[in-house]
Design a protein around this motif. Structure first.
Motif, PDB file in Angstrom:
ATOM      1  N   UNK A 286       0.631  -1.274   0.086  1.00 14.42           N
ATOM      2  CA  UNK A 286      -0.042   0.030   0.073  1.00 14.42           C
ATOM      3  C   UNK A 286       0.934   1.398   0.204  1.00 14.42           C
ATOM      4  N   UNK A 287       1.996   1.082  -0.205  1.00 10.55           N
ATOM      5  CA  UNK A 287       3.183   2.090  -0.197  1.00 10.55           C
ATOM      6  C   UNK A 287       2.700   3.377  -1.105  1.00 10.55           C
ATOM      7  N   UNK A 288       2.831   4.583  -0.880  1.00  9.14           N
ATOM      8  CA  UNK A 288       2.643   5.679  -1.731  1.00  9.14           C
ATOM      9  C   UNK A 288       3.743   6.628  -1.661  1.00  9.14           C
ATOM     10  N   UNK A 289       4.470   6.904  -2.545  1.00  8.75           N
ATOM     11  CA  UNK A 289       5.686   7.780  -2.567  1.00  8.75           C
ATOM     12  C   UNK A 289       5.261   9.203  -2.664  1.00  8.75           C
ATOM     13  N   UNK A 290       6.039   9.802  -2.204  1.00  7.21           N
ATOM     14  CA  UNK A 290       5.891  11.563  -2.041  1.00  7.21           C
ATOM     15  C   UNK A 290       5.876  12.094  -3.526  1.00  7.21           C
ATOM     16  N   UNK A 291       5.056  13.045  -3.598  1.00  3.75           N
ATOM     17  CA  UNK A 291       5.080  13.719  -4.891  1.00  3.75           C
ATOM     18  C   UNK A 291       5.364  15.167  -4.501  1.00  3.75           C
ATOM     19  N   UNK A 292       6.015  15.950  -5.488  1.00  2.00           N
ATOM     20  CA  UNK A 292       6.173  17.333  -5.515  1.00  2.00           C
ATOM     21  C   UNK A 292       5.376  17.969  -6.884  1.00  2.00           C
ATOM     22  N   UNK A 293       4.626  18.938  -6.682  1.00  2.00           N
ATOM     23  CA  UNK A 293       4.015  19.604  -7.601  1.00  2.00           C
ATOM     24  C   UNK A 293       4.389  20.907  -7.876  1.00  2.00           C
ATOM     25  N   UNK A 294       4.831  21.438  -9.226  1.00  4.46           N
ATOM     26  CA  UNK A 294       5.293  22.771  -9.662  1.00  4.46           C
ATOM     27  C   UNK A 294       4.181  23.292 -10.379  1.00  4.46           C
ATOM     28  N   UNK A 295       3.727  24.663 -10.167  1.00  8.37           N
ATOM     29  CA  UNK A 295       2.891  25.215 -10.787  1.00  8.37           C
ATOM     30  C   UNK A 295       3.523  26.430 -11.458  1.00  8.37           C
ATOM     31  N   UNK A 296       3.609  26.319 -12.906  1.00  4.54           N
ATOM     32  CA  UNK A 296       4.308  27.400 -13.678  1.00  4.54           C
ATOM     33  C   UNK A 296       3.328  28.785 -13.712  1.00  4.54           C
ATOM     34  N   UNK A 297       4.160  29.794 -13.075  1.00  2.00           N
ATOM     35  CA  UNK A 297       3.383  30.876 -13.177  1.00  2.00           C
ATOM     36  C   UNK A 297       3.605  31.856 -14.406  1.00  2.00           C
ATOM     37  N   UNK A 298       3.022  31.469 -15.349  1.00  9.49           N
ATOM     38  CA  UNK A 298       3.359  32.100 -16.663  1.00  9.49           C
ATOM     39  C   UNK A 298       2.573  33.259 -16.695  1.00  9.49           C
ATOM     40  N   UNK A 299       3.264  34.412 -17.487  1.00 12.40           N
ATOM     41  CA  UNK A 299       2.349  35.725 -17.598  1.00 12.40           C
ATOM     42  C   UNK A 299       2.125  35.708 -19.090  1.00 12.40           C
ATOM     43  N   UNK A 300       1.428  37.175 -19.320  1.00 13.69           N
ATOM     44  CA  UNK A 300       0.947  37.113 -20.704  1.00 13.69           C
ATOM     45  C   UNK A 300       2.325  37.029 -21.655  1.00 13.69           C
TER      46      UNK A 300
END
Length: 339
Positions: A286-300
């Motif tokens: 049942x192991x779940x590995x750690x995640x890292x989410x990256x949100x790209x803050x793109x501008x106009x």
């Protein structure tokens, strides 16, 4: 008188010459006749010899044919006798007792080999651990992968059909991280390894989906793709027994002149030690590995411009710069959002 005497002296000399010429002609004629008779005799002999030779050849051919027929009959008889000989009771050249002894020998021989093979396999299996491989050929440093599973993430934010696939992959990944499921797992000590070598049943540390906040798909089901600020989820491949030293975290940089603003979830892109070590698929089912989410803050200004982003594991002894493996401790992808 003198003239008469001379005439008388000459006449007897001419007569013998005429007689000799006639004799010579007769002799030559006889020789020609004899030669003709010899030629005729030879021709007759040749004519008589030719049919004799033909007869001899025909006799020889008939003898050969008879011999061939005899051989064929003998071969047929020998083949039948080889399969089964009614006189001796042999089948394929052996009697029933001979076949019985041979079969008994091979039964004992192959039975012995099967027993030896089974014994060696049993001894070898006793030395193996069903949870941990005897020899690990994998590299001690894991690789990084991203979701959505694509090196190029190109889409138009005004056309949902172009990014529906990306959103679907992220929702599928995070189904196992739903808070309702993770509530059944254990609360582990932050910053400490969760070592449980002697425990038969390995516990699983909680990693809730809500930790990813804006990239969890809960407040924004489009994961920021609709607004042109997409989320990329990074995970590290599982390696049995891995315990990274230091405080590992994920750091991403854009290959351009100015830095690209980004948000990390969990904060600072940390990979907490409590999720290590991993004990294998069977012991840690049942192991779940750690995640890292990256949100790209793109501008106009960043729209319609291709962005190349590289993410690495930093802050630990894990390798992230092997030229032979571009995914060892790092991953590179490209993003282009059109208006």
């Amino acid at each position: 008188m003198s003239s008469n005497s001379q005439v008388q002296n000459q006449e007897p000399t001419e007569e013998p010459t005429k007689e000799t010429n006639q004799e010579e002609k007769e002799a030559q004629g006889e020789e020609k006749d004899a030669a003709k008779e010899e030629v005729k005799a030879e021709e007759k002999e040749d004519k008589n010899e030719e049919p004799k030779e033909q007869k001899n050849e025909e006799k020889k051919e008939k003898k050969k044919e008879k011999k061939d027929e005899k051989k064929k009959d003998e071969n047929k008889g020998s083949c039948k006798d080889f399969i089964y000989n009614p006189r001796t009771g042999e089948f394929l050249g052996r009697t029933a007792s001979s076949w019985g002894l041979i079969l008994l020998f091979y039964l004992i021989f192959y039975g012995f080999l099967a027993g030896m093979f089974s014994l060696t396999m049993w001894v070898m299996l006793q030395t193996l651990d069903e949870n941990v491989p005897q020899h690990q050929d994998r590299l001690p440093s894991p690789g990084l992968v991203i979701r959505p599973h694509a090196i190029e993430i190109f889409y138009n934010r005004t056309n949902p059909s172009q990014y529906e696939q990306y959103i679907g992959e992220l929702h599928d990944l995070l189904q196992h991280y739903n808070d309702s499921i993770q509530d059944g797992n254990d609360l582990c000590l932050v910053g400490e390894y969760t070592e449980q070598d002697k425990e038969p049943v390995k516990k699983v540390c909680q990693f809730k989906r809500s930790i990813l906040r804006q990239c969890s798909g809960l407040p924004d089901t489009s994961f920021g793709y609709a607004e042109g600020q997409p989320c990329i989820i990074i995970k590290m491949n599982r390696v049995i027994g891995l315990k990274p030293k230091g405080d590992p975290y994920i750091n991403c940089t854009a290959k351009r002149n100015t830095p690209l603003p980004m948000l990390y979830f969990p904060p600072e892109g940390r990979l907490d030690k409590m999720f290590f070590p991993y004990y294998g698929k069977k012991a840690h089912s049942e192991y779940v590995q750690p995640l890292v989410a990256v949100k790209l803050l793109l501008t106009k200004e960043d729209l319609d411009v291709e962005q190349t982003v590289e993410c690495k594991v930093e802050g630990s002894d894990l390798r992230n710069s092997d030229d032979r493996d571009k995914y060892l401790g790092r991953v590179t992808f490209r993003v282009k959002v059109s208006q």
